[in-house]
Design a protein around this motif. Structure first.
Motif, short mmCIF file in Angstrom:
data_model
loop_
_atom_site.label_atom_id
_atom_site.label_comp_id
_atom_site.label_asym_id
_atom_site.label_seq_id
_atom_site.Cartn_x
_atom_site.Cartn_y
_atom_site.Cartn_z
N ARG A 137 47.64 30.05 40.88
CA ARG A 137 46.35 30.59 40.48
C ARG A 137 45.55 29.51 39.77
O ARG A 137 46.12 28.59 39.20
N VAL B 41 42.23 28.47 37.09
CA VAL B 41 41.32 28.86 36.01
C VAL B 41 40.29 27.75 35.84
O VAL B 41 40.65 26.57 35.69
N THR B 42 39.01 28.10 35.88
CA THR B 42 37.92 27.14 35.67
C THR B 42 37.30 27.39 34.31
O THR B 42 37.02 28.54 33.95
N ASP C 61 34.14 27.37 31.93
CA ASP C 61 32.70 27.50 32.12
C ASP C 61 31.98 26.20 31.77
O ASP C 61 31.03 25.81 32.44
N SER D 160 45.48 24.71 37.33
CA SER D 160 46.20 25.68 38.15
C SER D 160 47.62 25.85 37.61
O SER D 160 48.20 24.92 37.04
N SER E 91 43.57 33.52 43.94
CA SER E 91 43.11 34.15 42.70
C SER E 91 42.53 33.07 41.79
O SER E 91 43.24 32.14 41.38
N GLU E 92 41.21 33.17 41.51
CA GLU E 92 40.54 32.18 40.67
C GLU E 92 39.73 32.91 39.59
O GLU E 92 39.11 33.94 39.84
N THR E 93 39.77 32.35 38.38
CA THR E 93 39.12 32.96 37.22
C THR E 93 38.27 31.92 36.51
O THR E 93 38.65 30.75 36.44
N VAL E 94 37.14 32.33 35.95
CA VAL E 94 36.31 31.46 35.11
C VAL E 94 36.41 31.98 33.68
O VAL E 94 36.28 33.18 33.43
N VAL E 95 36.64 31.07 32.73
CA VAL E 95 36.75 31.46 31.33
C VAL E 95 35.76 30.66 30.49
O VAL E 95 35.41 29.54 30.82
#
Length: 250
Positions: free
Chosen positions: A34, A36-37, A39, A126, A244-248
């Protein structure tokens, strides 16, 4: 997976590369990668601390950290790049990931031409989780020069040539390297969910013939107005299959 080495503690296999990064990673059966980017870019030390806390909260070992994407203020000299990488690898060594000069973590590190961070920073990372979602992988960034040579400068493809044909030659080399790395995981452009291009020079003259016809841009291609991390390199790419990718916001 041919030409790859399992990293059971992390739930992935990696394709050996150079001391600063592997050529790519692929999730082992029963695991998923997975992404995670951030912001906005997070400075390296703070980013490592945030990622450590994130993995611990998710119940994952530090070894689950398998790939990252960095942003740097500007291009490095070869000596400067080595010094930076030694500092970066120091944290991975403390985490029990980097050992005996072997780094399983895939990486991209590029330099935004406009709005670059003041210090080397994390853009994304990742990690693996137990999952039956199916195969996932991340291929490390590569510029227009073969890895593992005694120096970069003597081996740059079309060195100093930013003409349409020079850029086409650079792109062809990098596309071939992406394909070589994906093949080690038994994958191809047909499996890719994201392709990223890093250059400040025009790519339109070869975009259709060299990228689109290969299937590179089947989900589009993201062009970052950025340079590869070492002076005199002009074109870089990385690619992945991540479901599955998420931005935090940190």
């Amino acid at each position: 997976m041919s030409d790859t080495v399992p990293m059971p503690a992390g739930g992935y296999a990696y394709m050996p590369g150079v001391f600063q990064y592997s050529c790519g990673v692929g999730a082992l059966p029963g695991f998923e990668i997975r992404r995670v980017t951030f912001d906005t870019p997070v400075p390296l030390e703070a980013g490592f601390a945030w990622i450590k806390a994130f993995l611990e909260a998710a119940g994952r070992p530090l070894e689950a950290f398998c790939a990252c994407e960095l942003r740097s203020p500007g291009q490095f000299s070869e000596d400067g790049f080595r010094a930076f990488n030694e500092l970066y690898c120091g944290t991975l060594e403390a985490w029990g990931i980097y050992e005996d000069g072997i780094n399983p973590v895939a990486r991209s590190n590029v330099c935004p031409e406009i709005g670059a961070p003041a210090t080397p920073s994390f853009h994304a990372f990742s990690y693996t989780v137990p999952s039956d979602a199916g195969p996932t992988f991340v291929i490390a960034g590569s510029g227009e020069v073969p890895e593992g040579k005694n120096n970069y400068f003597d081996h740059v493809v079309a060195r100093g040539d930013q003409s349409p044909e020079g850029m086409r030659a650079k792109a062809r080399h990098v596309l071939g390297e992406m394909e070589r790395r994906m093949a080690s995981f038994g994958k191809s452009w047909a499996d890719v969910t994201a392709a990223q291009i890093y250059t400040v020079f025009p790519i339109h003259s070869f975009l259709a013939e060299e990228l689109v016809t290969r299937g590179t841009a089947r989900h589009g291609a993201t062009w970052y107005f950025a340079r590869p991390p070492i002076v005199e390199l002009d074109y870089e790419m990385d690619t992945r299959r991540v479901l599955s990718e998420t931005v935090v916001s940190v």
